[in-house]
Design a protein around this motif. Structure first.
Motif, mmCIF file in Angstrom:
data_model
loop_
_atom_site.group_PDB
_atom_site.id
_atom_site.type_symbol
_atom_site.label_atom_id
_atom_site.label_comp_id
_atom_site.label_asym_id
_atom_site.label_seq_id
_atom_site.Cartn_x
_atom_site.Cartn_y
_atom_site.Cartn_z
ATOM 1 N N UNK A 181 0.854 -1.174 0.000
ATOM 2 C CA UNK A 181 0.000 0.000 0.000
ATOM 3 C C UNK A 181 0.894 1.229 0.000
ATOM 4 N N UNK A 182 0.740 2.055 -1.006
ATOM 5 C CA UNK A 182 1.521 3.277 -1.044
ATOM 6 C C UNK A 182 0.576 4.462 -1.126
ATOM 7 N N UNK A 183 1.027 5.559 -0.578
ATOM 8 C CA UNK A 183 0.217 6.763 -0.497
ATOM 9 C C UNK A 183 0.972 7.901 -1.158
ATOM 10 N N UNK A 184 0.271 8.619 -2.004
ATOM 11 C CA UNK A 184 0.855 9.754 -2.697
ATOM 12 C C UNK A 184 0.741 10.962 -1.771
ATOM 13 N N UNK A 185 1.853 11.609 -1.449
ATOM 14 C CA UNK A 185 1.799 12.692 -0.459
ATOM 15 C C UNK A 185 2.200 14.055 -1.009
ATOM 16 N N UNK A 186 2.739 14.109 -2.212
ATOM 17 C CA UNK A 186 3.099 15.419 -2.734
ATOM 18 C C UNK A 186 3.629 15.350 -4.146
ATOM 19 N N UNK A 187 3.707 16.539 -4.749
ATOM 20 C CA UNK A 187 4.284 16.664 -6.093
ATOM 21 C C UNK A 187 5.235 17.842 -6.075
ATOM 22 N N UNK A 188 6.390 17.681 -6.696
ATOM 23 C CA UNK A 188 7.392 18.747 -6.739
ATOM 24 C C UNK A 188 7.057 19.665 -7.910
ATOM 25 N N UNK A 189 6.729 20.911 -7.601
ATOM 26 C CA UNK A 189 6.158 21.801 -8.612
ATOM 27 C C UNK A 189 7.231 22.543 -9.391
ATOM 28 N N UNK A 190 8.198 23.138 -8.677
ATOM 29 C CA UNK A 190 9.259 23.858 -9.380
ATOM 30 C C UNK A 190 10.428 24.112 -8.440
ATOM 31 N N UNK A 191 11.588 24.362 -9.052
ATOM 32 C CA UNK A 191 12.769 24.681 -8.256
ATOM 33 C C UNK A 191 12.548 26.016 -7.552
ATOM 34 N N UNK A 192 13.118 26.138 -6.348
ATOM 35 C CA UNK A 192 12.917 27.338 -5.541
ATOM 36 C C UNK A 192 14.285 27.811 -5.058
ATOM 37 N N UNK A 193 14.715 28.968 -5.537
ATOM 38 C CA UNK A 193 16.015 29.495 -5.118
ATOM 39 C C UNK A 193 17.170 28.741 -5.757
ATOM 40 N N UNK A 194 18.366 28.923 -5.197
ATOM 41 C CA UNK A 194 19.584 28.395 -5.822
ATOM 42 C C UNK A 194 20.202 27.239 -5.048
ATOM 43 N N UNK A 195 19.608 26.852 -3.917
ATOM 44 C CA UNK A 195 20.261 25.859 -3.050
ATOM 45 C C UNK A 195 19.599 24.487 -3.091
ATOM 46 N N UNK A 196 18.843 24.198 -4.158
ATOM 47 C CA UNK A 196 18.290 22.855 -4.319
ATOM 48 C C UNK A 196 16.887 22.679 -3.766
ATOM 49 N N UNK A 197 16.275 23.761 -3.262
ATOM 50 C CA UNK A 197 14.925 23.635 -2.712
ATOM 51 C C UNK A 197 13.912 23.453 -3.832
ATOM 52 N N UNK A 198 12.799 22.802 -3.485
ATOM 53 C CA UNK A 198 11.699 22.616 -4.436
ATOM 54 C C UNK A 198 10.393 23.015 -3.782
#
Length: 200
Positions: free
Chosen positions: A11-28
């Motif tokens: 059983x797996x649960x979908x918890x999020x989707x990565x929408x776009x890069x945020x800033x310059x340090x690898x955040x999404x």
């Protein structure tokens, strides 16, 4: 059936989707499918990635380094993703976790829970969910209405309510999505019987 091969039947649960890069340090920037982001996205939490087969991340999992809310947006940092280029490679990835049976989510459902539910618009049953398709941009409910299959984006604006106990989903589709079907319907007593027979 849909999703049965994901995680070898776990059983797996979908918890999020990565929408776009945020800033310059690898955040999404993160689109949440969970009501408990602070609990889900703790440092060290690991997620299975759903990405295109061509992606270098295909078949891999990823570990949270940090989660924070910035200007009202959920933002997540992952281990091994340290710059904007790395983050860009994860845009549109969907995050899945193994679901513990004792911690239900308020706003997430398994495919098998959705298939077979009645689809209700303005108090009238207009069809039934026959399958769920997970696309990079969004999930789709495939609704059998009369003899047609209609693709309904599984987003809160169009599917505001899922009531598993009542066996139905409420839809508020944009104009035109079901219009051909509504015109052809003219429901009579025989039609509702036929729909019940064909709904199996």
């Amino acid at each position: 059936m849909a999703g049965s091969d994901r995680g070898q039947g776990k059983n797996q649960l979908r918890v999020g989707r990565l929408v776009k890069a945020h800033g310059l340090k690898g955040a999404l920037k993160l689109e949440l499918y969970t009501d408990n982001p602070e609990r889900r996205f703790v440092p060290g939490a690991e997620f299975t990635l759903q990405v295109p087969e061509a992606s270098p991340w295909h078949g891999k999992s990823i570990t949270v380094r940090e989660y924070r809310v910035m200007n009202g947006n959920s933002v997540v940092f992952f281990e091994g993703v340290d710059d904007r280029d790395g983050a860009e490679g994860l845009v549109r990835a969907i995050l899945w976790i193994d679901q513990d049976s004792d911690e239900p989510e308020d706003n997430a459902w398994y495919d098998h829970q959705l298939v077979g539910l009645d689809v209700v618009r303005d108090g009238t049953v207009i069809g039934a969910v026959v399958r769920v398709e997970h696309l990079p941009a969004q999930d789709l409910l495939i609704v059998k209405a009369s003899e047609k299959e209609v693709m309904v984006p599984f987003v809160e604006a169009i599917v505001p309510s899922v009531d598993l106990a009542a066996g139905r989903v409420i839809v508020t589709p944009p104009a035109g999505l079901f219009e051909d079907i509504a015109d052809a319907e003219e429901p009579g007593p025989e039609e509702s019987d036929a729909a019940a027979d064909s709904g199996q």
